[in-house]
Design a protein around this motif. Structure first.
Motif, mmCIF file in Angstrom:
data_model
loop_
_atom_site.group_PDB
_atom_site.id
_atom_site.type_symbol
_atom_site.label_atom_id
_atom_site.label_comp_id
_atom_site.label_asym_id
_atom_site.label_seq_id
_atom_site.Cartn_x
_atom_site.Cartn_y
_atom_site.Cartn_z
ATOM 1 N N GLY A 97 -7.798 -7.995 15.370
ATOM 2 C CA GLY A 97 -7.981 -7.464 16.714
ATOM 3 C C GLY A 97 -7.082 -6.275 16.994
ATOM 4 O O GLY A 97 -6.643 -6.066 18.124
ATOM 5 N N GLU A 98 -6.804 -5.497 15.958
ATOM 6 C CA GLU A 98 -5.925 -4.335 16.090
ATOM 7 C C GLU A 98 -6.733 -3.056 15.929
ATOM 8 O O GLU A 98 -7.813 -3.050 15.353
ATOM 9 N N ARG A 99 -6.175 -1.944 16.400
ATOM 10 C CA ARG A 99 -6.817 -0.643 16.244
ATOM 11 C C ARG A 99 -6.194 0.147 15.101
ATOM 12 O O ARG A 99 -6.816 1.033 14.535
ATOM 13 N N SER A 100 -4.927 -0.165 14.799
ATOM 14 C CA SER A 100 -4.207 0.560 13.752
ATOM 15 C C SER A 100 -3.020 -0.279 13.296
ATOM 16 O O SER A 100 -2.497 -1.107 14.053
ATOM 17 N N TYR A 101 -2.594 -0.020 12.060
ATOM 18 C CA TYR A 101 -1.374 -0.650 11.557
ATOM 19 C C TYR A 101 -0.164 0.262 11.712
ATOM 20 O O TYR A 101 0.886 0.021 11.124
ATOM 21 N N ARG A 102 -0.286 1.288 12.557
ATOM 22 C CA ARG A 102 0.858 2.150 12.864
ATOM 23 C C ARG A 102 2.060 1.331 13.336
ATOM 24 O O ARG A 102 3.186 1.601 12.889
ATOM 25 N N ALA A 142 0.835 -1.204 0.000
ATOM 26 C CA ALA A 142 0.000 0.000 0.000
ATOM 27 C C ALA A 142 0.869 1.254 0.000
ATOM 28 O O ALA A 142 0.595 2.214 -0.737
ATOM 29 N N ILE A 143 1.916 1.249 0.800
ATOM 30 C CA ILE A 143 2.843 2.399 0.825
ATOM 31 C C ILE A 143 3.473 2.559 -0.554
ATOM 32 O O ILE A 143 3.555 3.666 -1.083
ATOM 33 N N HIS A 144 3.883 1.454 -1.139
ATOM 34 C CA HIS A 144 4.544 1.488 -2.441
ATOM 35 C C HIS A 144 3.627 2.049 -3.531
ATOM 36 O O HIS A 144 4.092 2.750 -4.436
ATOM 37 N N ILE A 145 2.322 1.741 -3.471
ATOM 38 C CA ILE A 145 1.412 2.212 -4.522
ATOM 39 C C ILE A 145 0.788 3.567 -4.206
ATOM 40 O O ILE A 145 -0.063 4.033 -4.947
ATOM 41 N N THR A 188 -0.538 7.795 4.333
ATOM 42 C CA THR A 188 -0.794 8.127 5.730
ATOM 43 C C THR A 188 -1.212 6.873 6.496
ATOM 44 O O THR A 188 -1.757 5.934 5.926
ATOM 45 N N VAL A 189 -0.967 6.904 7.803
ATOM 46 C CA VAL A 189 -1.396 5.796 8.654
ATOM 47 C C VAL A 189 -2.924 5.665 8.620
ATOM 48 O O VAL A 189 -3.426 4.549 8.441
ATOM 49 N N PRO A 190 -3.701 6.756 8.736
ATOM 50 C CA PRO A 190 -5.152 6.594 8.613
ATOM 51 C C PRO A 190 -5.569 6.015 7.252
ATOM 52 O O PRO A 190 -6.537 5.244 7.179
ATOM 53 N N GLY A 191 -4.849 6.344 6.199
ATOM 54 C CA GLY A 191 -5.138 5.772 4.885
ATOM 55 C C GLY A 191 -4.899 4.269 4.856
ATOM 56 O O GLY A 191 -5.677 3.513 4.265
ATOM 57 N N ILE A 192 -3.811 3.835 5.504
ATOM 58 C CA ILE A 192 -3.516 2.397 5.615
ATOM 59 C C ILE A 192 -4.637 1.718 6.402
ATOM 60 O O ILE A 192 -5.165 0.682 6.004
ATOM 61 N N ASP A 193 -4.994 2.325 7.536
ATOM 62 C CA ASP A 193 -6.030 1.732 8.384
ATOM 63 C C ASP A 193 -7.369 1.652 7.650
ATOM 64 O O ASP A 193 -8.087 0.654 7.773
ATOM 65 N N GLY A 240 4.632 12.312 11.803
ATOM 66 C CA GLY A 240 3.246 12.348 12.256
ATOM 67 C C GLY A 240 2.527 11.126 11.711
ATOM 68 O O GLY A 240 2.863 10.000 12.039
ATOM 69 N N ASP A 241 1.549 11.358 10.826
ATOM 70 C CA ASP A 241 0.840 10.262 10.172
ATOM 71 C C ASP A 241 1.292 10.052 8.731
ATOM 72 O O ASP A 241 0.802 9.152 8.056
ATOM 73 N N THR A 242 2.230 10.882 8.256
ATOM 74 C CA THR A 242 2.651 10.828 6.856
ATOM 75 C C THR A 242 3.797 9.841 6.681
ATOM 76 O O THR A 242 4.811 9.915 7.373
ATOM 77 N N ILE A 243 3.617 8.939 5.722
ATOM 78 C CA ILE A 243 4.588 7.871 5.458
ATOM 79 C C ILE A 243 5.303 8.163 4.148
ATOM 80 O O ILE A 243 4.675 8.480 3.140
#
Length: 144
Positions: free
Chosen positions: A67-72, A44-47, A51-56, A88-91
């Protein structure tokens, strides 16, 4: 009626596939130190998911299943490996991360070719479309 009188209906096959894909993809990626979810996040990062919220959001059903809240934490692991930077949230992917993705993608493509043997592209796309429509129907009916 679309469902046959059997204990192995669509839910059975979906769960079986989910479990099998997790295990088989993790085995295929063992040499690059990734499991299926880590691969999905790296891809997902590669394409271009930046952002972390975008991944989530992209993997919301997996968050529930895992059973996770985030993939951070996965992204932070990539930062520790030198594969990404996090502000921050930017990858941002690094050159080393792009190389890791390329190595993993070869393995994932080889794995997919074996798992999808005998299935045409048209069949694969049709199956995806049917599953998408079932999910949309369930959402519209308040089931998902």
């Amino acid at each position: 009626m679309l469902q046959q009188n059997t204990t192995k209906r669509i839910g059975y096959w979906l769960l079986l596939l989910h479990q099998a894909f997790d295990a088989a993809t993790t085995t295929a990626l063992r040499d690059v130190g990734l499991n299926r979810r880590q691969w999905q996040v790296l891809h997902a990062i590669h394409i271009g998911v930046r952002t972390v919220p975008g991944i989530d959001e992209a993997f919301a059903p997996f968050l529930v299943a895992d059973g996770e809240r985030s993939y951070r934490p996965v992204v932070e692991d990539f930062v520790a490996r030198g594969w990404a930077r996090l502000d921050g949230d930017t990858i941002t992917s690094t050159e080393v991360g792009a190389e890791a993705h390329a190595r993993a993608e070869v393995l994932v493509n080889e794995h997919a070719a074996k798992q999808l043997r005998g299935i045409t592209q048209e069949e694969f796309l049709a199956a995806n479309d049917v599953l998408r429509r079932i999910a949309e129907n369930m959402r519209e009916n308040g089931s998902a």
